[in-house]
Design a protein around this motif. Structure first.
Motif, PDB file in Angstrom:
ATOM      1  N   TRP A   1      25.184   5.084   3.784  1.00  0.00           N
ATOM      2  CA  TRP A   1      23.826   4.610   4.074  1.00  0.00           C
ATOM      3  C   TRP A   1      22.967   5.708   4.707  1.00  0.00           C
ATOM      4  CZ3 TRP A   1      21.361   0.470   2.390  1.00  0.00           C
ATOM      5  CH2 TRP A   1      20.184   0.067   3.017  1.00  0.00           C
ATOM      6  N   ASN A   2      23.592   6.538   5.546  1.00  0.00           N
ATOM      7  CA  ASN A   2      22.850   7.597   6.241  1.00  0.00           C
ATOM      8  C   ASN A   2      22.864   8.933   5.513  1.00  0.00           C
ATOM      9  OD1 ASN A   2      22.182   5.899   8.382  1.00  0.00           O
ATOM     10  ND2 ASN A   2      24.048   6.384   9.495  1.00  0.00           N
ATOM     11  N   ASN A   3      23.554   9.001   4.378  1.00  0.00           N
ATOM     12  CA  ASN A   3      23.685  10.268   3.658  1.00  0.00           C
ATOM     13  C   ASN A   3      22.313  10.769   3.200  1.00  0.00           C
ATOM     14  OD1 ASN A   3      24.819  12.462   2.422  1.00  0.00           O
ATOM     15  ND2 ASN A   3      25.706  11.328   0.711  1.00  0.00           N
ATOM     16  N   PHE A   4      21.985  11.982   3.580  1.00  0.00           N
ATOM     17  CA  PHE A   4      20.661  12.532   3.261  1.00  0.00           C
ATOM     18  C   PHE A   4      20.733  13.792   2.395  1.00  0.00           C
ATOM     19  CE2 PHE A   4      17.293  15.584   4.431  1.00  0.00           C
ATOM     20  CZ  PHE A   4      16.191  14.905   3.929  1.00  0.00           C
ATOM     21  N   LEU A   5      21.546  14.752   2.796  1.00  0.00           N
ATOM     22  CA  LEU A   5      21.514  16.074   2.170  1.00  0.00           C
ATOM     23  C   LEU A   5      21.949  16.047   0.706  1.00  0.00           C
ATOM     24  CD1 LEU A   5      20.757  18.945   2.822  1.00  0.00           C
ATOM     25  CD2 LEU A   5      23.101  19.372   3.585  1.00  0.00           C
ATOM     26  N   TRP A   6      23.071  15.367   0.418  1.00  0.00           N
ATOM     27  CA  TRP A   6      23.566  15.336  -0.960  1.00  0.00           C
ATOM     28  C   TRP A   6      22.622  14.571  -1.903  1.00  0.00           C
ATOM     29  CZ3 TRP A   6      26.132  17.866  -4.313  1.00  0.00           C
ATOM     30  CH2 TRP A   6      26.639  17.272  -5.468  1.00  0.00           C
ATOM     31  N   PRO A   7      22.149  13.356  -1.552  1.00  0.00           N
ATOM     32  CA  PRO A   7      21.157  12.695  -2.419  1.00  0.00           C
ATOM     33  C   PRO A   7      19.880  13.516  -2.594  1.00  0.00           C
ATOM     34  CG  PRO A   7      22.099  11.120  -0.904  1.00  0.00           C
ATOM     35  CD  PRO A   7      22.582  12.473  -0.464  1.00  0.00           C
TER      36      PRO A   7
ATOM     37  N   TYR B   1      15.239   1.077  -0.919  1.00  0.00           N
ATOM     38  CA  TYR B   1      16.169   0.182  -0.233  1.00  0.00           C
ATOM     39  C   TYR B   1      17.239  -0.321  -1.203  1.00  0.00           C
ATOM     40  CZ  TYR B   1      16.948  -2.588   4.020  1.00  0.00           C
ATOM     41  OH  TYR B   1      17.448  -3.083   5.201  1.00  0.00           O
ATOM     42  N   ILE B   2      16.818  -0.773  -2.366  1.00  0.00           N
ATOM     43  CA  ILE B   2      17.746  -1.276  -3.383  1.00  0.00           C
ATOM     44  C   ILE B   2      18.690  -0.170  -3.844  1.00  0.00           C
ATOM     45  CG2 ILE B   2      17.895  -2.169  -5.749  1.00  0.00           C
ATOM     46  CD1 ILE B   2      15.258  -3.683  -5.154  1.00  0.00           C
ATOM     47  N   ASN B   3      18.156   1.027  -4.051  1.00  0.00           N
ATOM     48  CA  ASN B   3      19.003   2.159  -4.457  1.00  0.00           C
ATOM     49  C   ASN B   3      20.110   2.409  -3.428  1.00  0.00           C
ATOM     50  OD1 ASN B   3      17.415   2.549  -6.724  1.00  0.00           O
ATOM     51  ND2 ASN B   3      16.187   4.176  -5.805  1.00  0.00           N
TER      52      ASN B   3
ATOM     53  N   GLY C   1       0.744  -1.255   0.000  1.00  0.00           N
ATOM     54  CA  GLY C   1       0.000   0.000   0.000  1.00  0.00           C
ATOM     55  C   GLY C   1       0.767   1.295   0.000  1.00  0.00           C
ATOM     56  N   GLU C   2       0.815   1.955   1.171  1.00  0.00           N
ATOM     57  CA  GLU C   2       1.369   3.300   1.288  1.00  0.00           C
ATOM     58  C   GLU C   2       2.868   3.357   1.008  1.00  0.00           C
ATOM     59  OE1 GLU C   2       0.009   5.630   4.715  1.00  0.00           O
ATOM     60  OE2 GLU C   2      -1.280   3.946   5.189  1.00  0.00           O
ATOM     61  N   GLY C   3       3.554   2.275   1.307  1.00  0.00           N
ATOM     62  CA  GLY C   3       5.005   2.302   1.133  1.00  0.00           C
ATOM     63  C   GLY C   3       5.471   1.455  -0.028  1.00  0.00           C
ATOM     64  N   GLY C   4       4.732   1.437  -1.114  1.00  0.00           N
ATOM     65  CA  GLY C   4       5.056   0.585  -2.256  1.00  0.00           C
ATOM     66  C   GLY C   4       6.433   0.824  -2.833  1.00  0.00           C
ATOM     67  N   ALA C   5       6.950   2.032  -2.715  1.00  0.00           N
ATOM     68  CA  ALA C   5       8.261   2.362  -3.286  1.00  0.00           C
ATOM     69  C   ALA C   5       9.410   2.051  -2.333  1.00  0.00           C
ATOM     70  CB  ALA C   5       8.294   3.844  -3.670  1.00  0.00           C
TER      71      ALA C   5
ATOM     72  N   SER D   1      12.439   2.704   9.363  1.00  0.00           N
ATOM     73  CA  SER D   1      13.728   2.990  10.006  1.00  0.00           C
ATOM     74  C   SER D   1      14.312   1.742  10.652  1.00  0.00           C
ATOM     75  CB  SER D   1      13.546   4.088  11.057  1.00  0.00           C
ATOM     76  OG  SER D   1      13.088   5.290  10.458  1.00  0.00           O
ATOM     77  N   VAL D   2      13.452   0.904  11.221  1.00  0.00           N
ATOM     78  CA  VAL D   2      13.924  -0.351  11.815  1.00  0.00           C
ATOM     79  C   VAL D   2      14.545  -1.243  10.743  1.00  0.00           C
ATOM     80  CG1 VAL D   2      13.169  -2.519  12.883  1.00  0.00           C
ATOM     81  CG2 VAL D   2      12.337  -0.335  13.763  1.00  0.00           C
ATOM     82  N   MET D   3      13.883  -1.357   9.601  1.00  0.00           N
ATOM     83  CA  MET D   3      14.431  -2.156   8.505  1.00  0.00           C
ATOM     84  C   MET D   3      15.739  -1.560   7.987  1.00  0.00           C
ATOM     85  SD  MET D   3      12.478  -4.758   8.006  1.00  0.00           S
ATOM     86  CE  MET D   3      13.061  -5.260   6.396  1.00  0.00           C
ATOM     87  N   ALA D   4      15.872  -0.249   8.079  1.00  0.00           N
ATOM     88  CA  ALA D   4      17.077   0.423   7.569  1.00  0.00           C
ATOM     89  C   ALA D   4      18.295   0.152   8.434  1.00  0.00           C
ATOM     90  CB  ALA D   4      16.830   1.925   7.474  1.00  0.00           C
ATOM     91  N   ILE D   5      18.084  -0.244   9.681  1.00  0.00           N
ATOM     92  CA  ILE D   5      19.205  -0.509  10.581  1.00  0.00           C
ATOM     93  C   ILE D   5      19.904  -1.828  10.237  1.00  0.00           C
ATOM     94  CG2 ILE D   5      19.812  -0.967  12.998  1.00  0.00           C
ATOM     95  CD1 ILE D   5      17.501   0.816  13.818  1.00  0.00           C
ATOM     96  N   ILE D   6      19.163  -2.765   9.661  1.00  0.00           N
ATOM     97  CA  ILE D   6      19.661  -4.134   9.471  1.00  0.00           C
ATOM     98  C   ILE D   6      20.972  -4.202   8.678  1.00  0.00           C
ATOM     99  CG2 ILE D   6      19.116  -6.387   8.448  1.00  0.00           C
ATOM    100  CD1 ILE D   6      16.192  -5.877   9.214  1.00  0.00           C
TER     101      ILE D   6
END
Length: 283
Positions: free
Chosen positions: A214-220, A79-81, A70-74, A254-259
């Protein structure tokens, strides 16, 4: 007297264990609260906020179902990117940064000190100051909204060059002479003789570079345009809008992103401390 000394040592040891256990619990509290929130319904999050209290009766997996469908289809695309960018960035950064640091440490050539000073200067400049010229460069190269735009400015990181240079200062130059005597090329000496000795530094820097990427936010956020190209931090940020905040999905995502970071650290942990301490001994 020896018995009293032994007793004091045991007391100090027990106290240190308790102290560091408390520090570990304090450090882990945000992670525990995040995991609890990922299984909590939105109504509980609005009522109690982010807390480590367990309301097991209301726990469910609806947040994860919504995240993957549903809401998080992308979400999986984000994650793959992030996985692709982080994997390539780790490999390329270790390869190029290690060679630069190795050359600065073990070779003598004109301008060596000047280049090292430039590395230190760039290391001291905040990345936010460099973003505008880098973004202009990405536009002129036609790389905006691509993996290359995210990776290119970070492939040869000043911190990685500095780290490898410091580590290589502790390597014996006699091995290089032995390799030359045996007819080995300069690149062969690096790849076959010196690189195996640098494995702890590679492992330590793989963790640090992987975590940074993995945590880079501003540049992407600056160079990526389309939803299908977003990395995980940028994609998760899109869940927060003026029209509604999907906090429950954000927490589960966010929990899945920690793995991957946990897996990366567990894989390289036996080299991590050795690489950090060895790289900081000589300068």
């Amino acid at each position: 007297m020896n018995k009293n000394k032994t007793g004091k040592e045991k007391l100090i040891s027990t106290g240190m264990v308790l102290l560091f256990s408390i520090i570990a619990l304090v450090a882990l509290f945000p992670v525990i609260a995040l995991v609890v929130a990922s299984f909590s319904p939105a109504s509980d999050l609005m009522r109690f906020g982010l807390t480590a209290e367990l309301f097991l009766s209301s726990w469910n997996t609806e947040n994860f179902v919504a995240l993957f469908g549903g809401e998080g289809g992308a979400y999986w695309q984000w994650y793959i990117n992030s996985l692709i960018i982080s994997a390539f960035l780790i490999v390329l950064s270790l390869f190029f940064s290690s060679m630069v640091g190795y050359a600065l440490a073990l070779y003598e050539f004109k301008g060596k000190r000047f280049i090292f000073i430039l590395v230190l200067l760039i290391l001291m400049i905040p990345f936010e100051i460099l973003m505008l010229p880098l973004f202009t460069m990405m536009i002129s190269l036609g790389l905006v909204d691509s993996y290359f735009a995210v990776m290119l400015p970070l492939i040869v990181a000043p911190i990685a060059v500095f780290f490898f240079r410091q580590y290589c200062l502790g390597l014996p130059k006699e091995l290089m002479e032995s390799g030359r005597v045996d007819g080995c090329t300069e690149f062969g000496i690096f790849a076959r003789i010196m690189a195996p000795l640098m494995l702890p530094s590679f492992a330590a820097m793989a963790i640090l570079q992987g975590l940074t990427s993995w945590n880079n936010f501003l540049w992407p956020l600056l160079v990526l345009r389309s939803n299908d190209m977003f990395t995980l931090p940028v994609g998760l940020a899109t869940l927060l809008t003026p029209y509604g905040n999907n906090y429950q999905i954000l927490f589960s995502g966010s929990v899945m992103a920690i793995i991957p970071i946990i897996i990366l650290f567990l894989f390289f942990q036996r080299f991590f401390i050795a690489g950090l301490t060895s790289g900081g001994v000589k300068g």
